[in-house]
Enzyme design. Structure first.
Site, short mmCIF file in Angstrom:
data_model
loop_
_atom_site.label_atom_id
_atom_site.label_comp_id
_atom_site.label_asym_id
_atom_site.label_seq_id
_atom_site.Cartn_x
_atom_site.Cartn_y
_atom_site.Cartn_z
N HIS A 136 -31.73 -4.32 -19.11
CA HIS A 136 -30.99 -5.16 -17.42
C HIS A 136 -31.68 -4.49 -16.24
O HIS A 136 -31.71 -4.88 -15.04
CB HIS A 136 -29.53 -4.68 -17.92
N ASP A 137 -32.48 -3.76 -16.23
CA ASP A 137 -32.54 -2.27 -15.27
C ASP A 137 -34.38 -2.68 -14.84
O ASP A 137 -35.11 -2.12 -14.17
CB ASP A 137 -32.28 -1.14 -14.85
N ASP A 139 -20.31 0.14 -22.02
CA ASP A 139 -20.55 0.42 -20.68
C ASP A 139 -20.04 0.77 -19.70
O ASP A 139 -18.75 0.40 -19.66
CB ASP A 139 -21.57 -0.49 -19.74
N GLU A 198 -27.34 7.73 -20.34
CA GLU A 198 -28.54 7.44 -19.13
C GLU A 198 -28.86 8.06 -18.28
O GLU A 198 -27.77 8.44 -17.58
CB GLU A 198 -27.49 6.01 -18.49
N ASP A 212 -23.10 5.35 -18.00
CA ASP A 212 -23.75 5.36 -16.69
C ASP A 212 -24.17 5.94 -15.55
O ASP A 212 -23.08 6.78 -15.54
CB ASP A 212 -23.65 3.74 -16.05
#
Length: 555
Positions: free
Chosen positions: A334-335, A98, A258, A200
Site C-alpha cells: 500500500h506504500d 496492523d 516494517e 508499523d
C-alpha cells in the site's frame, strides 16, 4: 526440529477500504472480506494481513489510531471481526492485524489528556521539547510528511514531536507505561483469536538527543534525519520487551515488522526469537531513470527496473541473513506503486511481466507477501481528479506540472506512476460498472478493465490468476520453502538461481526486462530436466522479453 507454521505461509495483504464493499457505501468492509475468504484460500494464501481497521480520523488512512480497542464503523464492528477470525480459522487461514507502535492520532484520549499540561499523567506518553533560547524550533529535523517534526503545543510553550503528520504525535517508549499499554492492546486482540501482528514503523520507536542537528544545513532549513530517528540500538530493547510479553501468551504469534530502511545486516538483528519472524524493507527495490525531462519535478521522473542492481540486492538478502532466518519477498504494498506498473510493462507485456516478476521473487527463500489484486495483474489506479490523492505533495506537483505545460491527464498519469495512493484502487472482481467491488462509486475509484478481473481470469487457464495459483502451490513445497539458494552468473537483465533440498534440485530463470537478451550458455546443461513452468518463448540464442522458466531435476 518442528517447523513453525509461518515458515511456509504466504501472506495476502488486504487494504480493507478497497477490497469488497458489502453494504454499498463505497467503502470496503469486514463483511466483504468474509465473503471473499474462499477466494483467498483458493489462491493459495494462508495468512491475511489487514491494514488498520481501528477507530481513526483517517488522516493517514487508519494509521492514525484514536482507539486501539474498537473497530472503525466504516469497516463494521467487533462482532464482524470476531466472525472474520472464526470463518478464517474454519478455512485454516490466519489473521494478522496492523499494529501502530510509533504514534497515535492526536485525537487519542492519551494525547488529549497530555495537552492539559506538563503535570498531566499522560504528558510523558509523548515527546515534548522546549523551543531554543531564541524561540526557534528545537532542532532541524524534517518529518517524513514534509515540514518540521515539531508542532507547537496549542495550549503551551513546548513543542511535540511527530515523525509523520502533525496529527500523529509520536509515543515515548522510554516511558514503561507506554509499553505496558501497548502490551495490553496486543493481548486484547490475541484473546480475540488473531494470529499475528504487522508492526508499523517500529524502527522509529526511539529518537536521539533532541539537541542534535543535521550538520551542514543552512540556518532555518530542515532535513530528513534518519540517523537520529531510525534503527537506534534501543529499538531492539523495547521491542524485545514488548514481543516477549506477547509470546508468553501466544508462543507462535507471527510478527512481521516494517523496517523500511533496513539493510540485510540490520534486518538480521531484527529477526530473532524475541523480535520479528521477518521484516519488510524497501532496500531491495532498485530503479533507474529512463527519461529525463526538466519540466518534471524530482521524484516523478519516468523509471524502470534496474535489473542488475535489484538482483544483486536480492542476492544480498538471500546470502546475508543468518541461516534459518527468512526475508520477506514482495514487489509492492500500500506504500508504493503497483508491481506491473512500476517494474513491469503494462502497455506491451502486462501478463508476461506480471508472471515473470512473480516467478523471480516468490521462489526465493523467504515469505511471500502479496498485495490484493497483484494476482490478477492490477495496475496503478487511473486517476481523473487530483482530489482523489490525499497527499498535499501530489496537489503541489499537479500545479507545477500544469504550469510546466502538461495537460490535466498527463499530469495525473505522471503523479500516479510514482504515488503510493495509486496502488489502492478497488479490487477488480468483474467488469461491471464498479468492478464488482460495490453497487455505488467507491471512495477512491476503480480501473474499468474487461480482462483483468477475478471473474474473467478464473476461467482463463493461462491467466495471471491461475499462474499465481500454480506458482504459490509450488512455493509451498519443501524444495522452495526450505531449500538452499545459489545464484548463477548471467546477463544483467537475467536472474537465475538454483534451489536445493535433500535430493531435490530446481532451476529458476527469468528475463526481468522488456528486451530480448542472450541466452545463458549453461541452459544447455539443463535440457534433460523436467520443465515445471515455462513461458515457452526462448530460442537457443536468446531469451525473449520477460521469459520465465522453472525446471526440476529428475528424482
Amino acid at each position: 526440529m518442528t517447523q513453525a507454521w509461518w515458515e511456509k505461509t504466504i501472506v495476502y495483504q488486504v487494504y480493507p477500504k478497497s477490497f469488497k464493499d458489502s453494504n454499498n457505501d463505497g467503502i470496503g468492509d469486514l463483511q466483504g472480506l468474509i465473503s471473499s475468504l474462499d477466494y483467498i484460500k483458493d489462491l493459495g494464501a494462508e495468512t491475511i494481513w489487514l491494514n488498520p481497521i481501528f477507530i481513526s480520523p483517517q488522516i493517514d488512512n487508519g494509521y492514525d489510531i484514536s482507539n486501539y480497542y474498537a473497530i472503525d464503523d466504516i469497516f463494521g464492528d467487533l462482532s464482524d471481526l470476531e466472525e472474520l477470525i472464526e470463518e478464517a480459522h474454519k478455512r485454516e487461514l490466519k489473521i494478522m492485524l496492523d499494529l501502530v507502535l510509533n504514534h497515535t492520532s492526536s485525537r487519542h484520549p492519551w494525547f488529549q489528556e497530555a495537552l492539559k499540561g506538563p503535570n498531566n499523567l499522560y504528558r510523558d506518553y509523548y515527546l515534548w521539547e522546549d523551543p531554543q533560547a531564541d524561540g526557534s524550533l528545537p532542532n532541524n529535523w524534517e518529518s517524513f510528511f514534509g515540514g518540521s517534526v515539531w508542532e507547537k503545543d496549542p495550549r503551551g510553550s513546548q513543542y511535540y514531536f511527530h515523525l509523520f503528520d502533525k496529527e500523529m504525535p509520536d509515543l515515548n517508549w522510554k516511558n514503561k507505561e507506554v509499553m505496558r499499554a501497548m502490551v495490553d492492546i496486543a493481548k486484547f486482540w490475541l484473546d480475540k483469536g488473531v494470529d499475528g501482528f504487522r508492526l508499523d514503523a517500529f524502527i522509529h520507536m526511539v529518537k536521539d538527543d533532541f539537541s542534535k542537528n543535521v550538520p551542514n544545513i543552512p540556518t532555518g532549513e530542515i532535513a530528513i534525519a534518519e540517523e537520529y530517528y531510525a534503527n537506534l540500538p534501543e529499538v531492539k530493547l523495547y521491542l524485545s520487551e514488548f514481543i516477549s510479553e506477547i509470546k508468553a501468551i501466544k508462543p507462535d504469534c507471527f510478527i512481521l515488522g516494517e523496517a523500511a530502511s533496513a539493510t540485510p545486516e540490520l534486518a538480521d538483528g531484527y529477526i530473532r526469537e524475541d523480535l520479528c519472524e521477518t521484516v519488510i524493507s524497501f532496500d531491495h527495490f532498485k530503479e533507474k531513470v529512463i527519461e529525463q525531462d526538466e519540466r518534471i519535478p524530482k521524484g516523478l521522473e519516468k523509471k524502470t527496473i534496474d535489473a542488475k542492481e535489484m538482483k544483486l540486492k536480492l542476492q544480498s538478502w538471500q546470502e546475508n541473513l543468518t541461516q534459518g532466518k527468512y526475508p520477506s519477498l514482495y514487489w509492492n504494498n500500500h506504500d508504493m506503486p503497483r508491481m506491473v506498473s512500476r517494474f513491469g510493462n503494462v502497455d506491451s507485456y502486462r501478463e508476461k511481466s506480471a508472471k515473470a516478476l512473480a516467478t523471480a521473487m516468490y521462489l526465493l527463500r523467504g515469505i511471500p507477501v502479496i498485495l490484493y489484486g497483484e494476482e490478477i495483474g492490477m495496475k496503478n489506479l487511473e486517476v481523473d481528479n487530483i482530489n482523489k490523492f490525499q497527499s498535499p505533495k501530489a496537489k503541489d506537483q499537479h500545479i507545477q506540472l500544469l504550469e510546466n505545460g502538461f495537460n490535466k491527464q498527463e499530469s495525473l498519469s505522471i503523479i500516479a506512476a510514482a504515488n503510493k495512493e495509486a496502488s489502492r484502487g478497488v479490487m477488480q472482481w468483474n467488469n461491471s460498472e464498479y468492478a464488482g467491488f460495490s453497487a455505488v462509486p467507491s471512495w477512491i475509484g476503480e480501473n474499468k478493465e474487461a480482462i483483468y478481473n477475478v471473474e474473467e481470469e478464473s476461467v482463463e487457464p493461462d491467466s495471471i490468476l491461475n499462474f499465481y495459483r500454480e506458482l504459490l502451490a509450488l512455493k509451498k513445497t519443501d524444495l522452495f520453502s526450505y531449500g538452499s539458494v545459489t545464484f548463477l552468473n548471467t546477463e544483467d537483465a537475467v536472474i537465475a538461481y538454483k534451489r536445493r533440498h535433500k535430493n531435490e534440485e530446481a532451476l529458476v530463470l527469468v528475463n526481468l526486462t522488456d528486451k530480448a537478451v542472450k541466452s545463458p550458455q549453461f541452459l544447455a546443461d539443463y535440457k534433460k530436466w523436467n520443465v515445471l513452468i515455462d513461458s515457452e518463448d526462448e530460442t537457443t540464442e536468446t531469451l525473449a522479453p520477460y521469459t520465465y522458466k522453472i525446471m526440476k531435476k529428475d528424482d
